[in-house]
Scaffold this active site. Structure first.
Site, PDB file in Angstrom:
ATOM      1  N   PHE A 100       1.394  -0.418   4.583  1.00 50.82           N
ATOM      2  CA  PHE A 100       2.091   0.109   3.682  1.00 50.82           C
ATOM      3  C   PHE A 100       2.994   1.435   4.051  1.00 50.82           C
ATOM      4  CE2 PHE A 100      -1.514  -1.702   1.174  1.00 50.82           C
ATOM      5  CZ  PHE A 100      -0.479  -2.889   0.656  1.00 50.82           C
ATOM      6  N   ASP A 101       2.568   2.023   5.308  1.00 50.83           N
ATOM      7  CA  ASP A 101       3.522   2.882   5.967  1.00 50.83           C
ATOM      8  C   ASP A 101       4.770   2.179   6.243  1.00 50.83           C
ATOM      9  OD1 ASP A 101       2.535   5.402   6.127  1.00 50.83           O
ATOM     10  OD2 ASP A 101       1.331   5.070   7.703  1.00 50.83           O
ATOM     11  N   VAL A 102       4.879   0.959   6.616  1.00 50.81           N
ATOM     12  CA  VAL A 102       6.112   0.172   7.348  1.00 50.81           C
ATOM     13  C   VAL A 102       6.733  -0.270   6.074  1.00 50.81           C
ATOM     14  CG1 VAL A 102       6.769  -1.922   8.232  1.00 50.81           C
ATOM     15  CG2 VAL A 102       4.942  -0.603   9.308  1.00 50.81           C
TER      16      VAL A 102
ATOM     17  N   ASP B  19      -2.033   5.762   5.259  1.00 49.40           N
ATOM     18  CA  ASP B  19      -2.024   4.325   4.786  1.00 49.40           C
ATOM     19  C   ASP B  19      -3.253   3.837   4.459  1.00 49.40           C
ATOM     20  OD1 ASP B  19      -0.077   1.545   5.363  1.00 49.40           O
ATOM     21  OD2 ASP B  19      -2.325   1.390   6.160  1.00 49.40           O
TER      22      ASP B  19
END
Length: 396
Positions: A178-180, A150
């Protein structure tokens, strides 16, 4: 549809995805976040872990009773089985699970599953109605060799460039943003593919990556460049298009104020005792306020210095001004509880730990907390028994 869940919902209710079986070959954050959302909505999620377990099981502190809160936060409502795919027997077990599944979610490096016969092109041939969701860091073309962290996406997308004080260093977000987002995009893609399968009867591959999700999530900042050729810059807590819109100093700290239009600005200035300021020509429109931020900020903070954040929160809120104190994470959970949002899920089951509730409210088939995050390989016996008691899909 696939077969009944491995475990029965404890309260007898069904979720909107009940009957959907998901084989989860993902680890760390984006993939597990995606599959947790699917599980919350009723899907049966079987998490295949290596014998060493998901990396996040070891990501501590923080921990509770020796267990990583990171892992606990994104793996509820799942069943865990440990398999070494390099061993023929374990790989056959994985195949048997996919034989019975509707969705496969994985975040291996591009090409990393080919040696197991589980690359998207291979699964499409063996399981034509399977939804194969692949999550990568930077796609499967020029970015296939880049590691999918991320923080790299935050750096390469321009996010860090626009985050932080104007004269300071680029800054990362306080969590793996941005992982989420990528996990959410993957979940949306899976749901779209399931809907289409219901019409056409065929599966398809779903691909998402951190960089594309980052550029999409930055919305107005990305569009400033793509549509207008403007390169956004760091502005601290200021908004590039709105003012006042951010934190302002009061007597004992900062209070966030959001004025999205001229009327909201007039209401705000009246509430802090500066009605005449709103009538000044240099502050009459949003464009003019943006051009005169410094003197307006000085005026606002001179007025706010008369009272505390708590006092202003009450006063401004009563006047209809959009405002908020800056709370800790714990304060945020407590405030959501005060508002009746029920932000915490606790199943009450042995070995369970409270986690943040799924934020989606569905009136007829709500998301539910059915099962705490599993211990490594805890469901191996139940999963294998389920395989023995069920039949593969007709196309397997």
């Amino acid at each position: 549809m696939s077969h009944p869940p491995i475990t029965t919902d404890t309260d007898g209710t069904r979720g909107p995805l009940s009957g959907i079986v998901v084989v989860d070959l993902s680890r760390v954050l984006a993939g597990p976040y995606c599959t947790m959302f699917l599980a919350d909505l009723g899907a049966t999620v079987i998490k295949i872990e290596s014998p060493k377990g998901d990396d996040t099981r070891q990501w501590k502190p923080p921990a509770v009773d020796g267990k990583s809160t990171y892992f606990l936060s994104i793996n509820r409502n799942k069943h865990s089985i440990a398999l070494d795919l390099s061993k023929e027997e374990d790989l056959e077990t994985a195949y048997a699970l996919i034989d019975r599944a509707d969705v496969l979610v994985e975040n291996f490096k591009p090409g990393g599953l080919k040696k197991f016969g589980l690359d998207a092109s291979q699964t499409a041939k063996r399981w034509p109605d399977l939804i194969h969701a692949s999550i990568t860091g930077f796609g499967k073309k020029g970015g296939e060799k880049l590691p999918g962290y991320d923080l790299l996406a935050q750096a390469l997308s321009g996010f860090m460039h626009v985050t932080g004080e104007a004269e300071g260093h680029p800054q990362r977000a306080g969590f793996a943003l941005f992982d989420v987002f990528t996990g959410l995009h993957a979940a949306v893609g899976v749901l779209a593919a399931l809907y289409e399968r219901g019409i056409s009867g065929t599966g398809q591959s779903v691909e998402v990556n951190l960089l594309s999700s980052a550029l999409s999530a930055m919305a107005n900042q990305s569009a400033a460049y793509t549509a207008g050729g403007h390169e956004p810059m760091r502005m601290g807590n200021d908004h590039p298009s709105l003012f006042p819109y951010g934190p302002f100093k009061a007597a004992d700290g900062n209070i966030v104020v959001c004025c999205g239009n001229d009327n909201q600005f007039r209401v705000f200035m009246d509430a802090i005792g500066a009605t005449e300021v709103a009538e000044e020509d240099r502050y009459a429109t949003m464009e003019r306020r943006n051009a005169n931020r410094d003197p307006l900020r000085t005026t606002i903070e001179q007025q706010l210095a008369a009272h505390t954040v708590s006092e202003w929160f009450d006063t401004l809120g009563a006047a209809g001004v959009c405002c908020a104190p800056i709370l800790t994470v714990g304060g945020g959970v407590d405030y959501a509880t005060k508002l009746g949002l029920d932000p915490v899920w606790d199943s009450g089951q042995p070995g369970d730990y409270p986690t943040v509730a799924n934020p989606i409210t569905l009136s007829a088939t709500p998301a539910l907390m059915r099962k705490p995050a599993p211990e490594l390989d805890a469901d191996a016996h139940a999963v294998k028994q389920w395989i023995r008691e069920t039949n593969p899909r007709k196309d397997s």
